[in-house]
Design a protein around this motif. Structure first.
Motif, PDB file in Angstrom:
ATOM      1  N   THR A   7       0.826  -1.200   0.000  1.00 19.87           N
ATOM      2  CA  THR A   7       0.000   0.000   0.000  1.00 19.87           C
ATOM      3  C   THR A   7       0.865   1.256   0.000  1.00 19.87           C
ATOM      4  O   THR A   7       1.811   1.357   0.780  1.00 19.87           O
ATOM      5  CB  THR A   7      -0.917   0.002   1.240  1.00 19.87           C
ATOM      6  OG1 THR A   7      -1.679  -1.210   1.245  1.00 19.87           O
ATOM      7  CG2 THR A   7      -1.855   1.192   1.227  1.00 19.87           C
ATOM      8  N   ASN A   8       0.517   2.157  -0.880  1.00 18.83           N
ATOM      9  CA  ASN A   8       1.129   3.482  -0.938  1.00 18.83           C
ATOM     10  C   ASN A   8       2.616   3.430  -1.297  1.00 18.83           C
ATOM     11  O   ASN A   8       3.444   4.067  -0.639  1.00 18.83           O
ATOM     12  CB  ASN A   8       0.899   4.245   0.361  1.00 18.83           C
ATOM     13  CG  ASN A   8       1.042   5.740   0.174  1.00 18.83           C
ATOM     14  OD1 ASN A   8       1.043   6.254  -0.947  1.00 18.83           O
ATOM     15  ND2 ASN A   8       1.172   6.455   1.271  1.00 18.83           N
ATOM     16  N   ILE A   9       2.935   2.691  -2.352  1.00 16.73           N
ATOM     17  CA  ILE A   9       4.290   2.729  -2.905  1.00 16.73           C
ATOM     18  C   ILE A   9       4.406   4.082  -3.595  1.00 16.73           C
ATOM     19  O   ILE A   9       3.646   4.378  -4.507  1.00 16.73           O
ATOM     20  CB  ILE A   9       4.517   1.589  -3.923  1.00 16.73           C
ATOM     21  CG1 ILE A   9       4.270   0.230  -3.282  1.00 16.73           C
ATOM     22  CG2 ILE A   9       5.924   1.688  -4.518  1.00 16.73           C
ATOM     23  CD1 ILE A   9       4.203  -0.914  -4.297  1.00 16.73           C
ATOM     24  N   ARG A  10       5.338   4.905  -3.156  1.00 12.68           N
ATOM     25  CA  ARG A  10       5.471   6.263  -3.694  1.00 12.68           C
ATOM     26  C   ARG A  10       6.665   6.333  -4.637  1.00 12.68           C
ATOM     27  O   ARG A  10       7.757   5.872  -4.299  1.00 12.68           O
ATOM     28  CB  ARG A  10       5.642   7.269  -2.571  1.00 12.68           C
ATOM     29  CG  ARG A  10       4.407   7.348  -1.711  1.00 12.68           C
ATOM     30  CD  ARG A  10       4.610   8.319  -0.584  1.00 12.68           C
ATOM     31  NE  ARG A  10       3.438   8.306   0.280  1.00 12.68           N
ATOM     32  CZ  ARG A  10       3.086   9.316   1.028  1.00 12.68           C
ATOM     33  NH1 ARG A  10       3.802  10.421   1.047  1.00 12.68           N
ATOM     34  NH2 ARG A  10       2.031   9.233   1.784  1.00 12.68           N
ATOM     35  N   LEU A  11       6.424   6.932  -5.818  1.00 10.80           N
ATOM     36  CA  LEU A  11       7.451   7.006  -6.853  1.00 10.80           C
ATOM     37  C   LEU A  11       7.352   8.315  -7.617  1.00 10.80           C
ATOM     38  O   LEU A  11       6.279   8.898  -7.722  1.00 10.80           O
ATOM     39  CB  LEU A  11       7.253   5.868  -7.864  1.00 10.80           C
ATOM     40  CG  LEU A  11       7.202   4.464  -7.313  1.00 10.80           C
ATOM     41  CD1 LEU A  11       6.133   3.673  -8.014  1.00 10.80           C
ATOM     42  CD2 LEU A  11       8.532   3.808  -7.466  1.00 10.80           C
ATOM     43  N   HIS A  12       8.455   8.716  -8.193  1.00  7.13           N
ATOM     44  CA  HIS A  12       8.462   9.807  -9.163  1.00  7.13           C
ATOM     45  C   HIS A  12       8.647   9.145 -10.526  1.00  7.13           C
ATOM     46  O   HIS A  12       9.548   8.328 -10.705  1.00  7.13           O
ATOM     47  CB  HIS A  12       9.605  10.784  -8.891  1.00  7.13           C
ATOM     48  CG  HIS A  12       9.589  11.958  -9.795  1.00  7.13           C
ATOM     49  ND1 HIS A  12       8.836  13.086  -9.530  1.00  7.13           N
ATOM     50  CD2 HIS A  12      10.192  12.178 -10.983  1.00  7.13           C
ATOM     51  CE1 HIS A  12       8.995  13.958 -10.505  1.00  7.13           C
ATOM     52  NE2 HIS A  12       9.817  13.433 -11.408  1.00  7.13           N
ATOM     53  N   ALA A  13       7.767   9.469 -11.474  1.00 11.10           N
ATOM     54  CA  ALA A  13       7.834   8.831 -12.793  1.00 11.10           C
ATOM     55  C   ALA A  13       7.399   9.818 -13.863  1.00 11.10           C
ATOM     56  O   ALA A  13       6.955  10.931 -13.566  1.00 11.10           O
ATOM     57  CB  ALA A  13       6.956   7.584 -12.815  1.00 11.10           C
ATOM     58  N   HIS A  14       7.514   9.390 -15.115  1.00 12.67           N
ATOM     59  CA  HIS A  14       7.287  10.273 -16.266  1.00 12.67           C
ATOM     60  C   HIS A  14       6.198   9.703 -17.181  1.00 12.67           C
ATOM     61  O   HIS A  14       6.470   9.276 -18.290  1.00 12.67           O
ATOM     62  CB  HIS A  14       8.598  10.447 -17.043  1.00 12.67           C
ATOM     63  CG  HIS A  14       9.668  11.072 -16.212  1.00 12.67           C
ATOM     64  ND1 HIS A  14       9.884  12.427 -16.185  1.00 12.67           N
ATOM     65  CD2 HIS A  14      10.554  10.538 -15.347  1.00 12.67           C
ATOM     66  CE1 HIS A  14      10.877  12.693 -15.361  1.00 12.67           C
ATOM     67  NE2 HIS A  14      11.296  11.564 -14.831  1.00 12.67           N
ATOM     68  N   HIS A  15       4.964   9.707 -16.690  1.00 12.93           N
ATOM     69  CA  HIS A  15       3.836   9.207 -17.461  1.00 12.93           C
ATOM     70  C   HIS A  15       2.892  10.355 -17.793  1.00 12.93           C
ATOM     71  O   HIS A  15       2.745  11.297 -17.012  1.00 12.93           O
ATOM     72  CB  HIS A  15       3.068   8.143 -16.674  1.00 12.93           C
ATOM     73  CG  HIS A  15       3.920   7.028 -16.176  1.00 12.93           C
ATOM     74  ND1 HIS A  15       4.667   6.241 -17.009  1.00 12.93           N
ATOM     75  CD2 HIS A  15       4.160   6.591 -14.925  1.00 12.93           C
ATOM     76  CE1 HIS A  15       5.324   5.353 -16.292  1.00 12.93           C
ATOM     77  NE2 HIS A  15       5.038   5.542 -15.019  1.00 12.93           N
TER      78      HIS A  15
END
Length: 119
Positions: A7-15
């Motif tokens: 639950t609540n895996i936090r990431l910075h991504a480029h979508h």
């Protein structure tokens, strides 16, 4: 049967569909729930008898790092890899949320949810 949830895996991504999103990126939240047989692991207390959530997190991080236009596409890639790499998983529910999406309004997040069963 049993359920393993991350639950609540936090990431910075480029979508996203906007050019700026692919350059600047955004913050994301991923929640994933897997149905699998946990009876043996409950008795043996052995990691090889369950689904390793470290492996699940690794799959999520790697797939989220590959840019896509749609959250649905990223979710499907994650699901496909889980089924390939973790053969004891029977069902998956995954939600991918874009935090503070650039949609011209005060929206905390937008979320897509995909569910599937192993065929």
């Amino acid at each position: 049967m049993g359920i393993i949830k991350l639950t609540n895996i936090r990431l910075h991504a480029h979508h996203g569909c906007l050019k700026e999103e692919s350059i600047i990126g955004s913050e994301y939240r991923v929640d994933i729930s897997l149905t699998t047989d946990l009876k043996k692991a409950a008795i043996t207390d052995n990691l090889v008898d369950t689904v390793d959530y470290v492996h699940i997190n690794h799959i999520v991080k790697e797939e989220m790092a590959i840019p896509a236009q749609l959250l649905e596409h990223v979710s499907k890639r994650i699901m496909d890899r889980v089924y390939i790499e973790l053969p004891t998983v029977d069902e998956i529910e995954i939600s991918v949320s874009k935090i503070n999406p650039p949609i011209g309004g005060d929206v905390e997040m937008v979320t897509t949810i995909l569910c599937s069963k192993r065929t």
